[in-house]
Motif scaffolding. Structure first.
Motif, PDB file in Angstrom:
ATOM      1  N   ALA A   1       0.841  -1.206   0.000  1.00 42.25           N
ATOM      2  CA  ALA A   1       0.000   0.000   0.000  1.00 42.25           C
ATOM      3  C   ALA A   1       0.870   1.248   0.000  1.00 42.25           C
ATOM      4  CB  ALA A   1      -0.927  -0.006   1.214  1.00 42.25           C
ATOM      5  N   ASP A   2       1.946   1.225   0.757  1.00 36.93           N
ATOM      6  CA  ASP A   2       2.865   2.368   0.802  1.00 36.93           C
ATOM      7  C   ASP A   2       3.550   2.559  -0.549  1.00 36.93           C
ATOM      8  OD1 ASP A   2       4.415   4.416   2.359  1.00 36.93           O
ATOM      9  OD2 ASP A   2       6.085   3.110   1.772  1.00 36.93           O
TER      10      ASP A   2
ATOM     11  N   VAL B   1      -4.827   5.784  -0.738  1.00 33.40           N
ATOM     12  CA  VAL B   1      -4.516   4.361  -0.734  1.00 33.40           C
ATOM     13  C   VAL B   1      -4.607   3.907   0.713  1.00 33.40           C
ATOM     14  CG1 VAL B   1      -2.805   2.593  -1.230  1.00 33.40           C
ATOM     15  CG2 VAL B   1      -2.981   4.591  -2.720  1.00 33.40           C
ATOM     16  N   ALA B   2      -5.499   2.978   0.983  1.00 36.24           N
ATOM     17  CA  ALA B   2      -5.716   2.545   2.362  1.00 36.24           C
ATOM     18  C   ALA B   2      -5.862   1.038   2.436  1.00 36.24           C
ATOM     19  CB  ALA B   2      -6.959   3.218   2.939  1.00 36.24           C
ATOM     20  N   VAL B   3      -5.343   0.459   3.517  1.00 38.29           N
ATOM     21  CA  VAL B   3      -5.504  -0.974   3.760  1.00 38.29           C
ATOM     22  C   VAL B   3      -6.891  -1.199   4.352  1.00 38.29           C
ATOM     23  CG1 VAL B   3      -4.666  -2.974   5.030  1.00 38.29           C
ATOM     24  CG2 VAL B   3      -3.036  -1.314   4.117  1.00 38.29           C
TER      25      VAL B   3
ATOM     26  N   ILE C   1      -6.348  -3.652  -0.420  1.00 34.90           N
ATOM     27  CA  ILE C   1      -5.929  -2.262  -0.584  1.00 34.90           C
ATOM     28  C   ILE C   1      -6.995  -1.517  -1.374  1.00 34.90           C
ATOM     29  CG2 ILE C   1      -4.187  -0.712  -1.529  1.00 34.90           C
ATOM     30  CD1 ILE C   1      -2.146  -2.935  -1.252  1.00 34.90           C
ATOM     31  N   ALA C   2      -7.539  -0.472  -0.791  1.00 30.95           N
ATOM     32  CA  ALA C   2      -8.546   0.353  -1.464  1.00 30.95           C
ATOM     33  C   ALA C   2      -7.860   1.577  -2.076  1.00 30.95           C
ATOM     34  CB  ALA C   2      -9.621   0.796  -0.472  1.00 30.95           C
ATOM     35  N   VAL C   3      -8.081   1.781  -3.369  1.00 28.17           N
ATOM     36  CA  VAL C   3      -7.483   2.897  -4.103  1.00 28.17           C
ATOM     37  C   VAL C   3      -8.589   3.816  -4.595  1.00 28.17           C
ATOM     38  CG1 VAL C   3      -6.047   3.557  -6.065  1.00 28.17           C
ATOM     39  CG2 VAL C   3      -5.579   1.425  -4.859  1.00 28.17           C
TER      40      VAL C   3
ATOM     41  N   THR D   1       9.047  -2.434  -5.027  1.00 23.47           N
ATOM     42  CA  THR D   1       8.221  -3.379  -5.773  1.00 23.47           C
ATOM     43  C   THR D   1       7.074  -3.865  -4.903  1.00 23.47           C
ATOM     44  OG1 THR D   1       9.585  -5.248  -5.055  1.00 23.47           O
ATOM     45  CG2 THR D   1      10.193  -4.168  -7.124  1.00 23.47           C
ATOM     46  N   LEU D   2       5.999  -4.298  -5.556  1.00 22.75           N
ATOM     47  CA  LEU D   2       4.886  -4.898  -4.822  1.00 22.75           C
ATOM     48  C   LEU D   2       5.215  -6.364  -4.567  1.00 22.75           C
ATOM     49  CD1 LEU D   2       1.701  -3.421  -6.525  1.00 22.75           C
ATOM     50  CD2 LEU D   2       3.066  -2.506  -4.664  1.00 22.75           C
TER      51      LEU D   2
END
Length: 504
Positions: A122-123, A139-141, A147-149, A305-306
């Protein structure tokens, strides 16, 4: 300056303002197009923020995590079958999501590690979105595992309110979906070729090598109508690409180097000869795509990276919400701004007579400057941005009014207009300059250091402050031009000498 020169110069300036104002505010059907084509004014072509046209929301689920709706949909109809029991035993519920027990491990041993990876992702995703320059985003967990965008729709006034621009609006929606999809690509950067690469992934770089060390940066570059991603190699990367290009260009069929993030290909560099330069360009279809690719690739070479796979390689689900301030928020905002501009013009005319007309010209030029700049630079206009644009207008009017009143006070001492203007402006010169320099510097720092809506507001106020100072001097110039041919300059300004009052 004589009457003829004054009239000609004034006519040229006013004509330019009228023409620019027409194209900036009036939309019309293009003649000869039988009503099919329509010219969009500058004002209706400005991109608007999420508070005026709504937001695009997407929830990203890591591999092995599904929503409650998807879980319920997948439950077998036959509750007596083995598949039903297997399905129920496969998942464990956490809030509104279901997680595969296999990835959780025995006794949820992997849970904390997964939650940590989601927070890190998320970060990273937030930092990638910051590079896009959106007026606002979040962007929130959510539920610990997803993860909500949230992004602004970036619709223009015409796209949001005019049904004739549904195709253009659809293009914007596709861009938003692609941006979320590309920026959520997970995995490391790798170079691949189906014919020359080795291993089941067809990797071109040595297995033990850190591929990120071969690159300095990836940047979007638009030049002469060509949209590309500019790739800058390190010294080690130049050597690598020389070797790779020799092998790939000699291949029988696949003569391209694919740039992959995880298992998703972003770029393809076709090779017909050896590459030995530090920089090369890769053509991309659209500016948005080029920017997204450059952001993801640059993020990866910087170690951002994710970790988890969010399954965005194929598609993402986007939900569009209505504007937070109401469906007609943009209309009300434009009406309010227009009312304030008109009020400033009327006050100028009532208070300072023909001198107020000079200030009104500056107000109109300032307004057109903001509109054209927002369109050209592509700044998303929000309510906060509009407030800072009006703050710049207040700075302009305040500077001019202070100058007018200072000159008025000088005339009260019995001085002529020429003498009053000279002494009044000289007394204010340092203060006006210092005020604008401080505001310009602060707004520029905010625009460069901050991100999102704060940066956009800083940039708008920077433009407004610069315009205010330039137009402050323009006001003095037009004062001279318009009043030079007038015999009674006191009547032109609406001022009165002290001696005249005593005589009365």
């Amino acid at each position: 300056m004589g009457k003829i020169k004054s009239a000609i110069l004034t006519a040229i300036i006013l004509s330019a303002i009228v023409v620019l104002a027409f194209f900036a505010t009036v939309s019309y059907t293009v003649p000869g197009s039988e009503g099919v084509k329509k010219y969009n004014s500058f004002l209706t072509s400005i991109n608007l923020g999420g508070d005026l046209t709504g937001e695009a929301v997407s929830v990203l689920y890591p591999k092995g995590v599904i929503s409650d709706a998807d879980y319920q949909f997948g439950i077998p109809d036959d509750k007596e079958s083995d598949k039903y029991d297997e399905y129920r035993d496969k998942y464990k519920q956490f809030g509104s999501v279901w997680v595969e027990k296999e990835i959780l491990g025995e006794n949820d041993a992997n849970k904390d590690a997964i939650l940590s990876d989601v927070r890190k992702d998320a970060d990273t995703l937030s930092k990638r979105l910051a590079e896009k320059g959106f007026s606002s985003y979040s962007v929130a967990v959510r539920d610990d595992f997803t993860i909500a965008v949230s992004l602004p729709t970036n619709f223009t006034y015409a796209e949001y309110y005019d049904s004739e621009y549904t195709s253009s609006r659809s293009d914007k929606e596709t861009q938003i979906s692609n941006t979320v999809r590309y920026l959520a690509y997970g995995g490391e950067l790798s170079l691949r070729n189906s014919e020359v690469g080795v291993g089941h992934d067809n990797i071109l770089t040595p297995i033990t090598a850190d591929v990120n060390s071969y690159f300095k940066s990836f940047k979007k570059l638009v030049r002469a109508g060509n949209i590309t991603v500019k790739v800058d190699l390190s010294e080690e990367g130049v050597k690598l690409f020389k070797d790779i290009s020799e092998r790939v260009s000699a291949a029988q069929n696949d003569k391209a180097v694919g740039f992959f993030i995880g298992d998703s290909q972003l770029l393809s560099l076709s090779l017909s000869e050896t590459v030995e330069q530090e920089t090369f360009l890769i053509t991309v279809p659209t500016e948005e795509t080029a920017e997204d690719y450059a952001i993801v690739l640059d993020s990866c070479i910087k170690g951002k990276t994710l970790v988890l796979d969010y399954g965005t390689a194929n598609d993402v689900d986007i939900i569009y919400t209505s504007a937070a301030l109401g469906g007609h928020a943009a209309v009300f905002l434009f009406c309010a701004m227009l009312a304030l501009v008109i009020a400033a013009i009327v006050y100028s005319a009532v208070r300072y007579k023909l001198l107020g007309f000079v200030n009104s010209i500056s107000i109109l030029i300032y307004s057109l400057t903001i509109i054209v700049t927002l369109l050209l630079i592509g700044i998303q206009l929000t309510v906060s941005g509009a407030i800072f644009a009006l703050a710049g207008l207040a700075l302009l009017c305040g500077s001019n009014f202070v100058m007018f009143e200072k000159v008025r006070s000088e005339t009260q001492k019995g001085k002529t207009i020429q003498s009053s203007v000279k002494s009044g402006c000289k007394a204010l010169l340092k203060g006006i300059l210092e005020l604008h320099v401080v505001l310009i510097a602060v707004s520029l720092i905010v625009a460069l250091v901050c991100v999102g809506e704060v940066a956009a507001c800083g940039l708008i106020f920077f433009i407004g402050s610069v315009a205010s100072y330039v137009l402050y001097w323009f006001t003095r110039f037009m004062w001279f031009v318009l009043s030079s041919a007038v015999e009674d300059k006191f009547a032109f300004c609406g001022f009165k000498r002290k001696e005249d009052e005593d005589d009365d």
